[in-house]
Design an enzyme around this catalytic site. Structure first.
Site, mmCIF file in Angstrom:
data_model
loop_
_atom_site.group_PDB
_atom_site.id
_atom_site.type_symbol
_atom_site.label_atom_id
_atom_site.label_comp_id
_atom_site.label_asym_id
_atom_site.label_seq_id
_atom_site.Cartn_x
_atom_site.Cartn_y
_atom_site.Cartn_z
ATOM 1 N N ASP A 207 -22.347 -23.372 8.054
ATOM 2 C CA ASP A 207 -21.718 -24.099 9.152
ATOM 3 C C ASP A 207 -20.352 -23.495 9.451
ATOM 4 O O ASP A 207 -19.798 -22.729 8.657
ATOM 5 C CB ASP A 207 -21.591 -25.587 8.807
ATOM 6 N N GLN B 225 -17.784 7.826 0.917
ATOM 7 C CA GLN B 225 -17.383 8.460 2.174
ATOM 8 C C GLN B 225 -17.650 9.962 2.151
ATOM 9 O O GLN B 225 -18.082 10.537 3.154
ATOM 10 C CB GLN B 225 -15.909 8.176 2.446
ATOM 11 N N SER C 25 -17.251 -4.340 8.411
ATOM 12 C CA SER C 25 -17.300 -3.196 9.321
ATOM 13 C C SER C 25 -15.905 -2.971 9.882
ATOM 14 O O SER C 25 -15.341 -3.856 10.537
ATOM 15 C CB SER C 25 -18.291 -3.475 10.459
ATOM 16 N N ARG D 171 0.837 -1.213 0.000
ATOM 17 C CA ARG D 171 0.000 0.000 0.000
ATOM 18 C C ARG D 171 0.864 1.252 0.000
ATOM 19 O O ARG D 171 0.533 2.240 -0.685
ATOM 20 C CB ARG D 171 -0.931 -0.006 1.212
ATOM 21 N N HIS E 8 -26.310 -19.270 11.189
ATOM 22 C CA HIS E 8 -26.064 -20.689 11.416
ATOM 23 C C HIS E 8 -27.171 -21.574 10.839
ATOM 24 O O HIS E 8 -27.051 -22.809 10.863
ATOM 25 C CB HIS E 8 -25.905 -20.968 12.920
ATOM 26 N N GLY F 140 -10.518 -5.268 13.064
ATOM 27 C CA GLY F 140 -9.917 -4.522 14.161
ATOM 28 C C GLY F 140 -8.799 -3.613 13.673
ATOM 29 O O GLY F 140 -8.478 -3.562 12.481
#
Length: 476
Positions: free
Chosen positions: A450, A372, A393, A285, A446, A418
């Protein structure tokens, strides 16, 4: 006594050659008074009620956020009337009449209903009333909502308001370079074109705040990076104590969140977490950022995350599917419309990048920049906020490592990313090195997914990011 009889018709007097014999003065006086009363002037204006049209997506009510006009103002076709906000998007309502505003039916922050009058407009009765639907402008508009103009073999995209601005300034749209999606011409493009032609200096945006640099004598030397410690600065808010509880209605995007999350928690979630070594991606990057900047695009990590997810969805299409309410049918989505959760002043919104499976990393970055910018201004359209098939997210932009994301129905999976941290790790030789580590948290439905499928998808997504060059083999 012989007098002329006067007949009034639409305020214009016509003299008829009839004579009436009157023998009583009182009768003569009464006849004159009555005739003069009937020749009073009549207004030619016609009051029409401008009703809020159907915005689509099942929206029945909106909140009036801003009026662009007031009672007594003159408006023309395509002039902005007001901005309203539904639980899905902000929409600008424009006029379809030429006339004068006589009444506003709502105050700011009041709820307006589809099909009910929004304003009363006095128009010229001789021109009649237009039969088209109310003009709704949702910036930026989709291909279907744009009007098109054939110019030398190609189409120019622009909203009616932009076309009117160009017409008023005698500007040919073929000479203006559009900076919007698919080269659509925006209002800013017209203003910039005018500035170049006239040499005028455009005023800065009211939201822009220019902070002058400190004098050299006042410059504070930066602390060494290894010793600098980032301390979160609390947001200072004025303390207000009124002594009374305050109740506010749930409106706008918050209302949408209530509805969506209530439906989402009916889904049986399961979670899966892992950590990703982004050391090679961080280096890549840094090399590509200057190249993207020369093209006018800010390159973040998110385009790589989105493209890697799309490549993974090609191998595991069940994660890009939806389950019907009766849980009897699964629909596999052909398009990868990957949503990106954004934290804005209006609340949580999730616009999505359309058809990621056929987009390059640079094209994804360009579209993210557009979303944005519109999200920060509260101008995302319904087309940008609907149709998502998979969501990421990025909680790391605020802080935190792990999360438990909630699926956005009718989707069946979502990932939370994160923050990237420099942590010690061991290489193949047992040597300690500095690694750029990011944690990811997946949630899946679910009922149809699976744990093994989710883990395999995550491992494939992880391999693309830890070895970015491997993405070249599968890029299309």
């Amino acid at each position: 006594v012989c007098i002329h009889r006067v007949r009034s018709c639409s305020g214009i007097h016509f003299i008829k050659s009839k004579y009436v014999c009157v023998f009583d003065k009182s009768a003569l006086k009464f006849s004159h008074q009555q005739r003069l009363f009937r020749t009073s002037a009549v207004s030619c204006g016609q009051i029409v009620q401008f009703k809020l049209s159907d915005i689509g997506e099942g929206i029945t009510e909106v909140t009036v956020k801003e009026w662009y006009i007031k009672e007594g103002d003159s408006v023309s076709q395509f002039d902005s009337i007001c901005e309203v906000q539904s639980d899905k998007a902000s929409v600008t309502i424009t006029s379809r009449y030429d006339g004068v505003i006589r009444k506003l039916h709502y105050n700011l922050d009041e709820i307006a209903y589809v099909g009910k009058p929004l304003v009363d407009i006095e128009i010229d009765a001789s021109k009649g009333v237009a039969s088209e639907e109310d003009v709704v402008e949702t910036p930026p508009m989709s291909h279907e909502e744009h009007t098109h103009q054939e110019i030398k073999g190609h189409k120019t995209l622009a909203t009616p308001a932009v076309r009117r601005l160009a017409m008023e300034n005698n500007i040919k749209l073929s000479e203006v370079v559009g900076t919007g999606k698919d080269n659509r011409i925006l209002k800013e493009d017209i203003l910039n074109y005018l500035a170049k032609q006239t040499g005028a200096i455009l005023p800065p945006s009211p939201k822009a705040e220019i902070i002058p640099p400190l004098p050299k004598s006042e410059t504070v030397p930066a602390a060494p990076k290894d010793k600098a410690r980032k301390i979160p600065v609390p947001v200072s808010r004025p303390i207000v104590f009124s002594g009374k509880d305050k109740t506010e209605p749930v409106t706008g995007f918050h209302k949408a969140m209530v509805k969506t999350m209530s439906a989402a928690l009916k889904i049986p979630h399961f979670g899966y977490c892992d950590e990703i070594d982004l050391t090679q991606l961080v280096q890549l990057r840094e090399e590509l950022k200057p190249v993207a900047q020369t093209r006018g695009v800010k390159l973040s990590f998110m385009p790589f995350f989105i493209k890697a997810a799309s490549l993974g969805l090609l191998q595991y299409p069940i994660l890009n599917a939806s389950l019907d309410e009766s849980c009897q049918n699964v629909t596999y989505k052909a398009s990868h419309n990957i949503g990106v959760a954004m934290d804005t002043e209006q609340g949580l919104i999730v616009p999505n990048v359309k058809n990621v499976q056929v987009c390059s990393v640079f094209e994804i970055a360009s579209e993210l920049n557009r979303l944005q910018s519109l999200g920060s201004a509260g101008q995302l359209g319904t087309n940008d906020l609907t149709g998502g098939t998979f969501t990421l997210s990025n909680i790391g932009t605020i802080g935190g490592t792990y999360a438990k994301p909630v699926i956005l129905p009718p989707e069946v999976a979502i990932g939370a990313l994160g923050k990237i941290q420099v942590l010690p790790r061991f290489n193949g030789k047992g040597e300690v090195f500095k690694a750029q580590i990011m944690n990811v948290s997946w949630s899946a439905d679910h009922r149809i997914i699976d744990g093994a499928t989710m883990a395999r998808f995550s491992n494939l997504w992880k391999s693309y990011l830890e070895n970015p060059a491997s993405m070249l083999l599968d890029l299309k």
